[in-house]
Design a protein around this motif. Structure first.
Motif, short mmCIF file in Angstrom:
data_model
loop_
_atom_site.label_atom_id
_atom_site.label_comp_id
_atom_site.label_asym_id
_atom_site.label_seq_id
_atom_site.Cartn_x
_atom_site.Cartn_y
_atom_site.Cartn_z
N ILE A 1 1.04 -1.41 -0.28
CA ILE A 1 0.04 0.05 0.04
C ILE A 1 0.88 1.40 0.20
N ALA A 2 1.46 1.09 0.86
CA ALA A 2 3.06 2.45 0.99
C ALA A 2 3.06 2.71 -0.35
N ILE A 3 3.65 1.72 -0.71
CA ILE A 3 4.86 2.05 -2.36
C ILE A 3 3.43 2.50 -3.70
N GLU A 4 2.20 2.30 -3.44
CA GLU A 4 1.36 2.03 -4.42
C GLU A 4 0.53 4.11 -4.42
N ARG A 5 0.88 3.90 -2.97
CA ARG A 5 0.94 5.38 -3.11
C ARG A 5 1.63 5.89 -2.95
N LEU B 1 -6.21 11.85 -1.96
CA LEU B 1 -4.90 11.80 -1.59
C LEU B 1 -4.59 10.46 -0.88
N GLU B 2 -5.73 11.07 0.53
CA GLU B 2 -5.57 10.22 2.12
C GLU B 2 -5.83 8.87 1.82
N ARG B 3 -6.25 7.79 0.73
CA ARG B 3 -6.59 6.91 0.20
C ARG B 3 -5.41 6.60 0.51
N GLY B 4 -6.25 4.84 1.47
CA GLY B 4 -5.24 3.79 1.93
C GLY B 4 -4.36 3.88 2.79
N MET B 5 -4.44 5.32 3.65
CA MET B 5 -3.41 5.93 4.43
C MET B 5 -3.95 5.01 5.96
N VAL C 1 2.49 11.09 4.68
CA VAL C 1 1.77 12.16 5.41
C VAL C 1 2.04 13.96 4.98
N SER C 2 3.84 13.40 4.67
CA SER C 2 4.30 14.68 5.22
C SER C 2 4.56 15.50 2.87
N LYS C 3 4.73 14.60 1.75
CA LYS C 3 3.63 14.50 0.62
C LYS C 3 2.66 14.87 0.45
N VAL C 4 1.49 14.06 1.29
CA VAL C 4 0.36 15.36 1.20
C VAL C 4 0.15 16.26 1.61
N VAL D 1 -17.79 29.93 -7.79
CA VAL D 1 -15.90 29.03 -8.25
C VAL D 1 -15.33 29.35 -7.04
N GLU D 2 -15.01 29.85 -6.05
CA GLU D 2 -14.77 30.01 -4.99
C GLU D 2 -15.21 28.42 -3.65
N LYS D 3 -16.75 28.46 -3.92
CA LYS D 3 -17.19 27.20 -3.24
C LYS D 3 -17.14 25.70 -3.72
N SER D 4 -16.89 26.14 -5.46
CA SER D 4 -16.35 25.48 -6.11
C SER D 4 -15.18 23.85 -5.34
N ILE D 5 -14.49 24.91 -5.74
CA ILE D 5 -12.71 24.70 -5.67
C ILE D 5 -13.12 24.32 -3.95
N ILE D 6 -13.15 24.88 -3.04
CA ILE D 6 -13.47 24.37 -1.99
C ILE D 6 -13.78 23.05 -1.98
N ALA D 7 -14.97 22.85 -1.97
CA ALA D 7 -15.96 21.39 -2.35
C ALA D 7 -15.14 20.36 -3.42
N TYR D 8 -14.65 20.81 -4.30
CA TYR D 8 -14.17 19.84 -5.14
C TYR D 8 -12.69 19.13 -4.15
N GLY D 9 -11.62 20.61 -3.23
CA GLY D 9 -10.29 20.25 -2.46
C GLY D 9 -10.46 19.27 -2.05
N SER D 10 -12.16 19.58 -1.53
CA SER D 10 -12.68 17.95 -0.59
C SER D 10 -12.25 16.98 -0.38
N VAL D 11 -12.69 16.69 -2.10
CA VAL D 11 -12.67 15.54 -2.64
C VAL D 11 -10.99 14.57 -2.95
N GLU D 12 -10.68 16.06 -4.05
CA GLU D 12 -9.20 16.19 -3.71
C GLU D 12 -8.32 15.18 -2.72
N MET D 13 -8.67 16.26 -1.92
CA MET D 13 -7.57 15.33 -0.16
C MET D 13 -7.97 13.97 -0.05
N GLY D 14 -9.30 13.63 0.04
CA GLY D 14 -10.03 12.43 0.77
C GLY D 14 -9.02 11.19 -0.60
#
Length: 275
Positions: A96-100, A174-178, A247-250, A159-172
């Motif tokens: 999992i770590a190598i895949e991430r 990035l943290e998948r598998g951790m 974690v530091s990379k994310v 635009v700001e609301k869309s960026i904030i909402a989709y930023g949370s999705v992208e953050m999830g």
């Protein structure tokens, strides 16, 4: 006169033979003494040579073990049950770590270049050209830019609301598998401790059956029990290093996303004002 000469000759012959006999005796004595000295020297030097040979022979007969061989022996001594489970935790965690790591390295984006390309596309072809540039760029930053540009006609606030909402999705994403790596970090030492406790119980059962506290019996049982703990701790340390790096990379990618999102909003405001 003739008798005198005959006596002198006989005396000379006897004298010469006695002298020759003396020389031959001295030579034989020297040879014997030399032979004795040589034999003594051989006896003196023979014992240290044999002792040195006895010291060197075991070292040559027992070659040094390699690292993998030592690890294999310790793994077998620890028992296949718990050591096998701990090894499975290590393999799955590393997979999992190598895949991430690969995923996060591919998700990294040069935000300065992307912003410059988006600005040039906005000035040249409008929002559609800017969205095309973002679609052709991989990474979460480009995806967030695409979502923001799709709401460009609805105003900067949307635009700001869309960026904030989709930023949370992208953050999830990035943290998948951790969470699985964190699980294996916690699980490996606990399995090691469990193997140690069970090994100690088995050692005390063996002592009770034997009816005597044998040092060899106690030492072997405790060794087997502690090997599982060592294995679990080693696995936890290795996976913890990978986890901290991820974690530091994310965090680095998330910070880039936030800075780039602010820069995109400023760019869109500037573009709307210039119309």
């Amino acid at each position: 006169m003739k008798k005198l000469l005959t006596l002198l000759m006989l005396a000379g012959v006897f004298t010469f033979s006695a002298t020759a006999q003396g020389f031959s005796d001295s030579d034989s004595t020297e040879v014997d003494s030399t032979a004795v000295d040589t034999a003594q020297v051989e006896e003196v030097y023979e014992e240290p040579v044999e002792e040195i040979a006895e010291i060197i022979a075991p070292e040559e007969a027992a070659p040094s073990k390699g690292f993998h061989q030592v690890v294999k022996e310790q793994f077998i001594d620890g028992g296949p049950t718990f050591m096998g489970i701990v090894l499975a935790c290590l393999i799955l965690g590393l997979a999992i770590a190598i895949e991430r790591i690969i995923h996060l390295n591919m998700a990294s984006t040069n935000t300065k270049k992307l912003l410059a390309d988006v600005e040039d596309a906005l000035n040249a072809g409008g929002a559609d050209a800017a969205k095309e540039v973002c679609r052709n760029t991989r990474g979460p930053v480009a995806s967030i830019f695409t979502q923001g540009l799709m709401r460009m006609s609805e105003g900067v606030e949307m635009v700001e609301k869309s960026i904030i909402a989709y930023g949370s999705v992208e953050m999830g994403k990035l943290e998948r598998g951790m969470i699985w790596i964190s699980l294996f970090i916690s699980l490996a030492p606990m399995l090691g401790f469990m193997g140690t406790v069970i090994g100690m119980i088995e050692a005390f059962d063996a002592i009770a059956e034997a009816g005597d506290v044998s040092p060899a019996l106690v030492a072997s049982g405790i060794k087997v029990a502690l090997l599982t703990t060592v294995g679990g701790l080693i696995v936890a340390v290795i996976l913890q290093l990978f986890y901290n790096y991820l974690v530091s990379k994310v965090d680095s990618i998330v910070n880039s996303m936030e800075d780039a999102s602010i820069s995109l909003v400023d760019l869109l405001v500037k573009h709307n004002l210039s119309k």
